[in-house]
Motif scaffolding. Structure first.
Motif, PDB file in Angstrom:
ATOM      1  N   GLU A  49       0.835  -1.122   0.074  1.00  0.00           N
ATOM      2  CA  GLU A  49      -0.102   0.046  -0.132  1.00  0.00           C
ATOM      3  C   GLU A  49       0.818   1.244   0.000  1.00  0.00           C
ATOM      4  O   GLU A  49       1.932   1.353   0.600  1.00  0.00           O
ATOM      5  N   VAL A  51       0.801   5.464   0.551  1.00  0.00           N
ATOM      6  CA  VAL A  51      -0.047   6.596   1.346  1.00  0.00           C
ATOM      7  C   VAL A  51       0.592   7.719   0.298  1.00  0.00           C
ATOM      8  O   VAL A  51       1.720   7.992   0.822  1.00  0.00           O
ATOM      9  N   TRP A  74      -3.037  -0.955  -3.394  1.00  0.00           N
ATOM     10  CA  TRP A  74      -3.609  -0.069  -2.800  1.00  0.00           C
ATOM     11  C   TRP A  74      -2.858   1.494  -2.939  1.00  0.00           C
ATOM     12  O   TRP A  74      -1.838   1.340  -2.436  1.00  0.00           O
ATOM     13  N   THR A  76      -3.637   5.045  -1.248  1.00  0.00           N
ATOM     14  CA  THR A  76      -4.349   5.995  -0.368  1.00  0.00           C
ATOM     15  C   THR A  76      -4.128   7.323  -0.158  1.00  0.00           C
ATOM     16  O   THR A  76      -2.728   7.723  -0.105  1.00  0.00           O
ATOM     17  N   ASN A  88      -4.730   7.018   7.861  1.00  0.00           N
ATOM     18  CA  ASN A  88      -5.456   6.660   6.625  1.00  0.00           C
ATOM     19  C   ASN A  88      -4.918   5.522   5.945  1.00  0.00           C
ATOM     20  O   ASN A  88      -5.626   4.666   5.603  1.00  0.00           O
ATOM     21  N   GLY A  89      -3.466   5.084   6.207  1.00  0.00           N
ATOM     22  CA  GLY A  89      -3.250   3.792   5.494  1.00  0.00           C
ATOM     23  C   GLY A  89      -3.508   2.680   6.392  1.00  0.00           C
ATOM     24  O   GLY A  89      -3.920   1.550   5.769  1.00  0.00           O
ATOM     25  N   ASN A  91      -6.385   2.721   8.244  1.00  0.00           N
ATOM     26  CA  ASN A  91      -7.751   2.410   8.059  1.00  0.00           C
ATOM     27  C   ASN A  91      -8.302   1.839   6.705  1.00  0.00           C
ATOM     28  O   ASN A  91      -9.312   1.296   6.832  1.00  0.00           O
ATOM     29  N   ASN A  92      -7.553   2.151   5.770  1.00  0.00           N
ATOM     30  CA  ASN A  92      -7.813   1.529   4.348  1.00  0.00           C
ATOM     31  C   ASN A  92      -7.602  -0.009   4.405  1.00  0.00           C
ATOM     32  O   ASN A  92      -8.333  -0.501   3.608  1.00  0.00           O
ATOM     33  N   LEU A  93      -7.034  -0.548   5.506  1.00  0.00           N
ATOM     34  CA  LEU A  93      -6.516  -1.868   5.443  1.00  0.00           C
ATOM     35  C   LEU A  93      -7.436  -2.563   6.507  1.00  0.00           C
ATOM     36  O   LEU A  93      -7.413  -3.807   6.562  1.00  0.00           O
ATOM     37  N   ARG A  94      -8.248  -2.093   7.330  1.00  0.00           N
ATOM     38  CA  ARG A  94      -9.209  -2.355   7.981  1.00  0.00           C
ATOM     39  C   ARG A  94     -10.001  -3.289   7.472  1.00  0.00           C
ATOM     40  O   ARG A  94     -10.779  -2.789   6.432  1.00  0.00           O
TER      41      ARG A  94
END
Length: 239
Positions: A49, A51, A74, A76, A88-89, A91-94
């Motif tokens: 991912e 960010v 991803w 983000t 942000n990083g 939360n995007n993977l939750r």
């Protein structure tokens, strides 16, 4: 899964360049791409991912295609400050990662990281729940009182942290949830390790080396140019 969260949400104002420093090109390739390739080529990395500073998200998508960075799953948008980008990083993977999956925080302008540093960071994190590459200082240390120094600091009692800092996903989500709840996010230097110190957490140390540092100044750019030339020469000798 082992998933780096590559933090490229900053503008790099200290560099004084016309673009965020992670997008400065060295021999025609942005620094961020060099950093991503380290993880793209590492056999223990499953997905990546990034960010990214909001103004460059579309450009990054183009770079991912151009350089065949197929582990990047991803992208983000970054936040206003460093910790906002980290959050942000995460939360995007939750809902995507499981509790025992490992995330590795890596600065986008840290292209010196080596395979063995990543491997050992993952190993220690699997055993302890978190890890941070670290080295002892090779330099004489002293206090900073503006234009003078009056106290010696024993360098054997300090360490220098670097990336990738690794965490079990359940650990880092709980860490940031608690930090937000208690209002700690803005009370420390912008690093996950500094947040851990404030919260009384133990940080387990993994392998580091002197070359594993973040590009911050124009002098660092010159060092990286030499590093790339050396690596290319080594590759040509082996081919």
């Amino acid at each position: 899964m082992n998933v780096p969260i590559i933090l490229a949400g900053g503008v790099g104002s200290r560099m004084g360049a016309d673009r965020p420093k992670q997008f400065i090109e060295i021999f025609g390739k942005p620094i961020l791409v060099y950093t991503i390739e380290i993880f793209q080529n590492h056999p223990e990395i499953d997905a990546i991912e990034v960010v990214c500073v909001k103004s460059h998200v579309d450009y990054l998508n183009e770079l991912v295609k151009k350089y065949n960075l197929d582990k990047v799953k991803w992208i983000t948008p970054g936040g206003k400050e460093f910790q906002d980008s980290v959050i942000n990083g995460i939360n995007n993977l939750r809902g995507v990662l499981s509790d025992d999956d490992i995330v590795l925080f890596q600065y986008g302008a840290s292209p010196f990281t080596s395979d063995d540093i990543i491997t050992d960071a993952i190993r220690v994190c699997e055993e302890k729940g978190n890890s941070s590459p670290a080295i002892k200082s090779l330099f004489l240390l002293g206090s900073n009182e503006g234009d003078k120094s009056i106290n010696w600091i024993d360098r054997d009692k300090v360490i220098i942290h670097n990336t990738p800092q690794c965490f079990k996903f359940s650990y880092v989500t709980q860490l940031y949830d608690e930090a937000i709840e208690k209002g700690f996010i803005d009370k420390v230097e912008p690093h996950t390790t500094s947040l851990m110190y404030l919260m009384g957490r133990e940080i387990y140390l993994s392998k580091g080396n002197q070359m594993n540092f973040k590009i911050t100044t124009k002098d660092d750019l010159d060092l990286f140019k030499g590093f790339v030339l050396m690596k290319n020469q080594e590759k040509n000798m082996m081919d």
